[in-house]
Design an enzyme around this catalytic site. Sequence first.
Site, mmCIF file in Angstrom:
data_model
loop_
_atom_site.group_PDB
_atom_site.id
_atom_site.type_symbol
_atom_site.label_atom_id
_atom_site.label_comp_id
_atom_site.label_asym_id
_atom_site.label_seq_id
_atom_site.Cartn_x
_atom_site.Cartn_y
_atom_site.Cartn_z
ATOM 1 N N ASP A 30 3.191 -3.982 0.786
ATOM 2 C CA ASP A 30 2.264 -4.289 1.875
ATOM 3 C C ASP A 30 0.917 -3.383 1.267
ATOM 4 O O ASP A 30 1.158 -2.782 0.191
ATOM 5 C CB ASP A 30 2.498 -3.897 3.129
ATOM 6 C CG ASP A 30 1.827 -4.467 4.412
ATOM 7 O OD1 ASP A 30 0.696 -5.138 3.850
ATOM 8 O OD2 ASP A 30 2.133 -4.410 5.613
HETATM 9 C C1 BGC Z 1 -0.207 -6.378 6.896
HETATM 10 C C2 BGC Z 1 0.349 -7.574 6.007
HETATM 11 C C3 BGC Z 1 -0.680 -8.477 5.265
HETATM 12 C C4 BGC Z 1 -1.617 -7.676 4.189
HETATM 13 C C5 BGC Z 1 -2.570 -8.449 4.013
HETATM 14 C C6 BGC Z 1 -1.392 -5.768 6.023
HETATM 15 O O1 BGC Z 1 -2.041 -4.736 6.751
HETATM 16 O O2 BGC Z 1 0.718 -5.395 7.262
HETATM 17 O O3 BGC Z 1 0.983 -8.515 6.879
HETATM 18 O O4 BGC Z 1 -0.149 -9.535 4.428
HETATM 19 O O5 BGC Z 1 -2.198 -6.545 5.365
HETATM 20 O O6 BGC Z 1 -3.671 -8.647 4.571
#
Ligand code: BGC
Length: 727
Positions: A253
Amino acid sequence: MHLTTNIALATIGTLTAKVQAQTTDWTTAYSKATASLAQLSLQDKINIVTGVGWNDGPCVGNTAAVPSIDYPELCLQDSPLGVRYGTNVTAFTPGIQAASTWDIALIRQRGEYLGAEAKGCGVHVLLGPVAGPLGKNAQGGRGWEAFGPDPYLTGVAMEQTIAGMQGSGVQATAKHYILNEQELNRDTMSSRTDDRTMHELYLWPFADAVRAGVASVMCSYNQVNGTWACENDETLNQLLKTELGFKGYVMSDWDAQHTTVGAAVGGLDMTMPGSDFNGGTILWGPQLLTAVDSGQVSESRVDDMVTRILASWYYIGQDAPGYPVINLAAAVQDDHKDNVRAVARDGIVLLQNTGGILPLIAPKKLALVGSAAVVNPAGPNACTDRGCDTGTLGMGWGSGTANYPYLVAPYDALKTQAAADGTTLSLDSSDTTTNVTSTVSGADAAIVVITADSGEGYITVEGNAGDRNSLDPWHSGNALVQAVAAANNNTIVVVQSVGPVILETILALPGVKAVVWAGLGSQESGNALVDILYGSTSPSGKLPYTIAKAASDYPSTPVPGNDSYPEGLYIDYRHFDESNISPRYEYGFGLSYTSFTYSDITVTSNATSGPATGTIAPGGREDLFDTVATVTVTITNSGSVAGAEVAQLYVSLPNSAPASPPRQLRGFDKLSLAAGASGTAIFNLRQKDLSYWDVVSQNWIVPKGSFGISVGASSRDLRLNETITTS
Ligand code: BGC
């Protein structure tokens, strides 16, 4: 290579071994990846596993191209419901609405269209679907991105969504892995659960994702048992890559990586976004090169990362010439809004309909109340990442969103219907009770629209930092309904919500005649609502979670520190059943404008007790996915209008199994039936559906004895019972 299924959509009923693991395709993909790997320098390899940095590419995640093997600049883009920041894309319904339809064909089509739009925008990797949070906390901020707290329904939805997306040529990402059940402290907390609960609840839908051939899995922000999820040998190397036979790659993530060497050794394969996001430090790139040079990370581990990433790219067939160029402004909507409307509509759950007040038939005077009846006056996309609860609610907030190309609010759609019917429609969209009496009195019916919102923790909305502070309606919704129902005896409450809301105050009002659980209908929510309110389609959604009488009836809430998951297997209906708590509306509940009878249950079974013995293929031991029993039931539409029924099958394990939830969903089949017509609901039970996870032998075991098989219209409206006996 495209993921294909071995069964026509029209015949898809319950989950069986329908989406076949594409092992031969993985084999081909791996041999192509291995051949390409041989041509790469260590620097090329590092470039493939390291994002270029936050805001340094066209997408939310990007890696550099490697021209020598025709490998492109990879574009990774949110979200699970559409191409985030796309300017000419569809805002599909959130996952929870898709789950609420229990309609495999619609869920599959939603995935296909999501994939088609992502590919059309040149996106290589779409960052969805979501199985974590699973939804143990009703107040958890991101539950609406996922498919609800039952692992079986979530697993089916994951499998179908991934097959749909990847069949359209885009890599899917199963996220957030794992035990990421709340927003509060998500990037510091440690979650822990017992081994059996891990397997039977939280890992379960990821196994289905892996079986569907998912290209990537995103490890989550939290720690698992004291070790970061993105460097967790046990969850990544042992559970995911070994036990589930995952062939794709693990990506972090955004900024969930914490160490250079620990992450490499612990099973991370790609770091996102690079990582200088939110002040984060870059942990791979040059640092990984140094770690390899100094022998702290073996080059073979880096080769494995690269092989997994390249193999996934080949597996989906993205090496074929002509992949669209990256263009988030590409016009890709096609007729996908039809799927949005169908999911928004068929995900609506009718909770109450006293005296048959619904469907409406050309009322003379209709009143409409609530700020959620209209689009945010500042525009549907006025709040970045939908980070406000102003106007009609079609999705929660955070990265799991897309911009609305348009938004049809209840008022917009009702206006059209009223004009056709010659109905006088009055509106009070203030959310205050000051003038509401004059708006609603004298109307044949008063529709009041209330909301409950939540989202990702980087945005706080009305004091809610992602997770909801309570399970009450927002904007004093109870008081608003009270005022309306005091002045109009035919009040219809429409709830647009991310998850359960406590409805007791509202249900106690004699003026409230109907409660329509509209959920999150995205861009088509108004049209979908009118389809149901006026009965052009009979409601057929069923709750993908339990609505309790009190917030304290749920087994858990987001906690400020670490969470050891003391509720274990007993989340949502498993808890209510085990603890004998009457919910207000149980899991799987939903009314219709017609009625259904259940008859003639048949069971054929060749299930035998014992452990799984198959070889590991994507998803786990292969025999776990063999159909070992089939249950059929005749469903008859015994009412006077056409409708669809979601027949549900729950299994009770025999006493020889360790203490288990009283009933667990292990099959469902949605049948559309004309008035008077009958159909057969078919439930194919896989070996895994009759198994429990044995912590001693570390295997799935079919217990010996008599299994309770109950089929019905909800988790508590069980109409027919049978048994399956194993020796
Ligand atoms: C989220 C993810 C997301 C990523 C990219 C993170 O804060 O938890 O679900 O894909 O950001 O935007």
